[in-house]
Enzyme design. Structure first.
Site, PDB file in Angstrom:
ATOM      1  N   HIS A   6      42.500  37.996  51.941  1.00  0.00           N
ATOM      2  CA  HIS A   6      43.676  38.447  51.204  1.00  0.00           C
ATOM      3  C   HIS A   6      44.760  38.948  52.157  1.00  0.00           C
ATOM      4  CE1 HIS A   6      45.523  41.492  48.216  1.00  0.00           C
ATOM      5  NE2 HIS A   6      45.898  40.291  47.830  1.00  0.00           N
ATOM      6  N   GLU A  33      45.035  33.723  52.195  1.00  0.00           N
ATOM      7  CA  GLU A  33      46.123  33.849  51.228  1.00  0.00           C
ATOM      8  C   GLU A  33      47.246  34.651  51.862  1.00  0.00           C
ATOM      9  OE1 GLU A  33      47.990  36.132  47.653  1.00  0.00           O
ATOM     10  OE2 GLU A  33      47.078  36.905  49.468  1.00  0.00           O
ATOM     11  N   HIS A  47      54.644  40.634  51.371  1.00  0.00           N
ATOM     12  CA  HIS A  47      54.236  40.835  49.980  1.00  0.00           C
ATOM     13  C   HIS A  47      55.321  41.445  49.099  1.00  0.00           C
ATOM     14  CE1 HIS A  47      52.346  42.928  46.570  1.00  0.00           C
ATOM     15  NE2 HIS A  47      51.518  41.905  46.555  1.00  0.00           N
TER      16      HIS A  47
HETATM   17  O1  G3P Z   1      46.831  35.765  45.065  1.00  0.00           O
HETATM   18  C1  G3P Z   1      45.950  36.811  44.757  1.00  0.00           C
HETATM   19  C2  G3P Z   1      46.612  38.141  44.918  1.00  0.00           C
HETATM   20  O2  G3P Z   1      47.181  38.186  46.199  1.00  0.00           O
HETATM   21  C3  G3P Z   1      47.666  38.400  43.872  1.00  0.00           C
HETATM   22  O3  G3P Z   1      48.161  39.683  43.934  1.00  0.00           O
HETATM   23  O4  G3P Z   1      49.788  41.409  44.560  1.00  0.00           O
HETATM   24  O5  G3P Z   1      48.001  40.816  46.169  1.00  0.00           O
HETATM   25  O6  G3P Z   1      49.851  39.237  45.753  1.00  0.00           O
HETATM   26  P1  G3P Z   1      48.987  40.307  45.164  1.00  0.00           P
HETATM   27 MG    MG Z   2      49.236  37.588  47.021  1.00  0.00          MG
END
Ligand code: G3P
Ligand code: MG
Length: 224
Positions: A6, A33, A47
């Site tokens: 993540h 990701e 983000h």
């Molecule tokens: O893509 C999964 C997750 O990353 C979605 O939430 O806020 O971490 O981008 P966020």
């Molecule tokens: Mg994300």
């Protein structure tokens, strides 16, 4: 159960940086990701639409030139990366999930991806909470892997996934039940879950038959 690092491996390194992505690869993640915004025609990997939380800057991304954005420290001396730098770092090593956070990102990402071979494109997954961006992306490239990030309505997420011919639906761990996993699988969709960090939660996801999880600690996914 596949491991998606993540924002790279944000449990170990500053999120959404090349260092974080390298860390995820080193830890054995299957995919990484990252999140993107389009700012002054550049795809910035970050983000939030503000600098405050993850860099030493303050204010909206959109109030700075590209050169100014590159001056900020995104942690441990890392710069805010652009998408092509992340592609370079992941190429032939790990899958890349690009989450379209900002407006008008689909077309810009499509243009960056157009340089890749068809083989490499199979290692890319485009996801978003913004169905308009996913729609633009799938119109531009019918063959690209699409993942629908579910909002509040489970039914709407499945309806969009069908409409966009998505390969996966991505849910928050709070929404995940056996019935949800079964619903995804019975419609030919993979079910991916975010953000799963604790071993007990990871074990639960595995037992439920979830296809992949996003984790700040991608090595923990592999350990369960
Ligand atoms: O893509 C999964 C997750 O990353 C979605 O939430 O806020 O971490 O981008 P966020
Ligand atoms: Mg994300």
């Amino acid at each position: 159960m596949l491991s998606f690092g993540h924002r790279g491996a944000m449990g170990y390194a500053p999120e959404n940086t090349v260092l974080s992505v390298q860390k995820a690869i080193e830890l054995g993640a299957d995919w990484v990701e990252i999140d993107v915004y389009l700012v002054n025609r550049q795809l910035m990997v970050i983000h939030d639409d503000t600098l405050d939380r993850t860099t030493n800057g303050k204010g909206s991304l959109f109030d700075f030139t590209f050169e100014q954005l590159r001056e900020f420290d995104a942690g441990e001396g890392e710069r805010i990366p652009i998408l092509s730098e992340i592609i370079q770092a992941t190429k032939e090593k790990v899958g890349l999930n690009i989450e379209l956070k900002g407006e008008h990102t689909a077309k810009a990402v499509y243009e960056v991806l157009s340089d890749l071979s068809n083989e490499h494109k199979k290692q890319v997954l485009i996801s978003s909470f913004k169905m308009s961006e996913l729609q633009s992306m799938s119109k531009l490239d019918e063959s690209i892997n699409i993942g629908v990030l579910a909002g509040d309505s489970i039914n709407e997420a499945f309806a969009w996934a069908q409409k966009l011919k998505a390969s996966s639906v991505h849910f928050s761990k709070r929404k995940v039940t056996q019935a949800l996993v079964n619903q995804a699988h019975s419609t030919g969709l993979k079910l991916y879950v975010y953000t799963v960090n604790e071993l007990a939660e990871l074990r639960r996801m595995k037992i439920l038959g979830v296809d992949a999880v996003f984790s700040n600690y991608p090595d923990r996914v592999l350990s369960v």
